[in-house]
Design a protein around this motif. Sequence first.
Motif, short mmCIF file in Angstrom:
data_model
loop_
_atom_site.label_atom_id
_atom_site.label_comp_id
_atom_site.label_asym_id
_atom_site.label_seq_id
_atom_site.Cartn_x
_atom_site.Cartn_y
_atom_site.Cartn_z
N PRO A 173 20.69 -41.35 23.31
CA PRO A 173 22.06 -41.10 22.85
C PRO A 173 22.30 -41.54 21.41
CG PRO A 173 22.00 -43.10 24.14
CD PRO A 173 20.62 -42.52 24.20
N MET A 174 23.36 -41.01 20.83
CA MET A 174 23.84 -41.46 19.53
C MET A 174 25.23 -42.04 19.72
SD MET A 174 24.62 -37.75 17.71
CE MET A 174 22.92 -37.25 17.96
N LYS A 175 25.57 -43.00 18.90
CA LYS A 175 26.87 -43.67 19.00
C LYS A 175 27.83 -43.04 18.00
CE LYS A 175 28.94 -48.31 18.69
NZ LYS A 175 28.63 -49.74 18.39
N ILE A 176 28.94 -42.52 18.51
CA ILE A 176 29.91 -41.82 17.67
C ILE A 176 31.27 -42.50 17.79
CG2 ILE A 176 31.04 -39.62 17.17
CD1 ILE A 176 28.72 -38.22 18.57
N ASP A 180 32.05 -43.04 21.81
CA ASP A 180 31.22 -42.66 22.95
C ASP A 180 29.75 -42.69 22.53
OD1 ASP A 180 30.59 -41.84 25.49
OD2 ASP A 180 31.58 -39.89 25.36
N LYS A 181 28.88 -42.82 23.52
CA LYS A 181 27.45 -42.63 23.31
C LYS A 181 27.08 -41.31 23.97
CE LYS A 181 25.83 -47.39 22.74
NZ LYS A 181 24.91 -48.44 23.24
N VAL A 182 26.52 -40.41 23.17
CA VAL A 182 26.31 -39.03 23.61
C VAL A 182 24.88 -38.60 23.34
CG1 VAL A 182 27.10 -36.65 23.38
CG2 VAL A 182 28.71 -38.52 23.02
N SER A 183 24.24 -38.02 24.36
CA SER A 183 22.96 -37.35 24.16
C SER A 183 23.25 -35.87 23.93
CB SER A 183 22.05 -37.53 25.37
OG SER A 183 21.66 -38.88 25.50
N THR A 197 27.32 -23.97 30.16
CA THR A 197 28.39 -24.66 30.90
C THR A 197 28.00 -26.09 31.22
OG1 THR A 197 29.13 -22.57 31.89
CG2 THR A 197 29.81 -24.60 32.98
N GLN A 198 26.77 -26.27 31.67
CA GLN A 198 26.27 -27.61 32.00
C GLN A 198 26.19 -28.50 30.76
OE1 GLN A 198 22.56 -26.81 33.97
NE2 GLN A 198 23.55 -25.63 35.61
N ASN A 199 25.71 -27.94 29.65
CA ASN A 199 25.58 -28.73 28.43
C ASN A 199 26.94 -29.16 27.89
OD1 ASN A 199 22.83 -28.46 28.56
ND2 ASN A 199 22.67 -26.91 26.96
N LEU A 200 27.91 -28.25 27.90
CA LEU A 200 29.24 -28.59 27.40
C LEU A 200 29.88 -29.67 28.27
CD1 LEU A 200 30.64 -25.07 26.45
CD2 LEU A 200 29.88 -26.87 24.89
N ALA A 201 29.66 -29.58 29.59
CA ALA A 201 30.21 -30.60 30.48
C ALA A 201 29.57 -31.95 30.20
CB ALA A 201 29.99 -30.18 31.94
N ARG A 202 28.27 -31.96 29.99
CA ARG A 202 27.56 -33.22 29.73
C ARG A 202 28.01 -33.83 28.41
NH1 ARG A 202 20.99 -34.11 30.45
NH2 ARG A 202 20.90 -36.20 29.51
N ALA A 245 36.99 -28.34 21.53
CA ALA A 245 36.25 -27.78 20.40
C ALA A 245 36.17 -28.77 19.26
CB ALA A 245 36.89 -26.47 19.94
N ARG A 246 37.22 -29.54 19.04
CA ARG A 246 37.18 -30.55 17.97
C ARG A 246 36.18 -31.65 18.29
NH1 ARG A 246 42.86 -29.13 17.69
NH2 ARG A 246 43.46 -30.75 19.17
N ARG A 247 36.12 -32.05 19.55
CA ARG A 247 35.12 -33.05 19.95
C ARG A 247 33.71 -32.49 19.73
NH1 ARG A 247 34.13 -37.49 23.66
NH2 ARG A 247 32.09 -37.24 24.66
N LEU A 248 33.51 -31.24 20.13
CA LEU A 248 32.19 -30.62 19.98
C LEU A 248 31.77 -30.57 18.52
CD1 LEU A 248 29.92 -29.22 21.59
CD2 LEU A 248 31.05 -27.04 21.09
N ALA A 249 32.70 -30.23 17.63
CA ALA A 249 32.39 -30.16 16.20
C ALA A 249 31.99 -31.51 15.65
CB ALA A 249 33.59 -29.60 15.44
N GLN A 250 32.64 -32.57 16.11
CA GLN A 250 32.31 -33.91 15.62
C GLN A 250 30.96 -34.38 16.15
OE1 GLN A 250 35.93 -36.66 15.18
NE2 GLN A 250 36.74 -35.02 16.49
N ILE A 251 30.64 -34.02 17.39
CA ILE A 251 29.31 -34.33 17.91
C ILE A 251 28.25 -33.57 17.12
CG2 ILE A 251 27.80 -34.10 19.93
CD1 ILE A 251 30.30 -34.49 21.68
N CYS A 252 28.57 -32.33 16.77
CA CYS A 252 27.65 -31.51 15.97
C CYS A 252 27.40 -32.16 14.61
CB CYS A 252 28.23 -30.11 15.80
SG CYS A 252 27.21 -28.98 14.84
#
Length: 356
Positions: free
Chosen positions: A24-27, A39-42, A301-306, A319-326
Amino acid sequence: MAPTPAKTSPKVTSAPVPMRFVGPMKISSQKSLDNAWQDKVSVPLATYEIPLWHSVGRGARLSTLCDEGIKTTLVDERMTRSILLEAKDASQVLNAWRSIEMRQDEMQLIVSETSRFAKLIDMNMQIVANLLYLRLEFKTGDASGHNMVTKAADRLMQWVLDEYPTLSYSSISGNYCSDKKATAVNGILGRGKYVVAELSVPRDLCERKLLTTPEKIVDLNIKKNLLGTLMAGGLRSANAHFANMLLGFYLATGQDAANIIEGSQGMVHAEVREGDLYFSCTLPNIIVGTIGNGKGLDFVTQNLARLGCSEEAESGANARRLAQICAATVLCGELSLLAAQTNQGELMQAHLTLER
């Protein structure tokens, strides 16, 4: 006479790309349009370039050792479509534009008839001879918004033609959008989500985990990303390989992969602060969504949920959360590559070892 063969639709098959979760990465998301979150996200990356997993992974591990992790700030969001109209001469075009720009509230009412999520937030224009390039900018909720803004622009264009008979149709897209092209207008005004990712790395972690120093990374960023890109004629861009992380992330999360063209426009900035490393990636054109085309595939679908991007939330929050993880993912890979390139031979040796 032989019977005519029945027409059949071409068979749809899949083109499998190796995918792996990295982290994971810490964001630490900074409060902007949504509440702050940490959050910590893989993250999933789909790529044929196997060393990319390890490179991003190194940056991700480093982020978990830093106090705040990767700070992400969403600066702005907008999706664009530019319509192209023409008149007899430039004077007629200018007069029409001066009136159109005063009627944005009326135009929003028309937009709302095409989608409950689309919202017209701004317009920009360029006049060339007798041509009007009208750049329409929208918020599009949790969708990346390609089709949504085209539908809205199509209706707005008909309204303009009805209201201003001096204007006539030229194209639904005039390339001033600018879709899937590296352009100055996207770098300046943004297209998609505009995100800044930052990481402060203590000197000892930089030396032990990245095998380099803050000074070497700052020096290489100036000579490679800034001056090297300038010499190459880069356009609103100063980075080593944003596109690598973007493509892997886009493919794994069901995005339109061609949008890495404008997405790869972005800047790396690095400083030595009291002996430690400050490292940042600015990405003004992250085009991602959590609903729409491509999001119904099972693995997406599974990846977005994770990733925590399928939650019940206000429109646009996923979508804003996804962009920041990106953006955080891009930073991890960018920092790791620059660190490797400060040491002669390290990059090539890593590829030889990992790809074998």
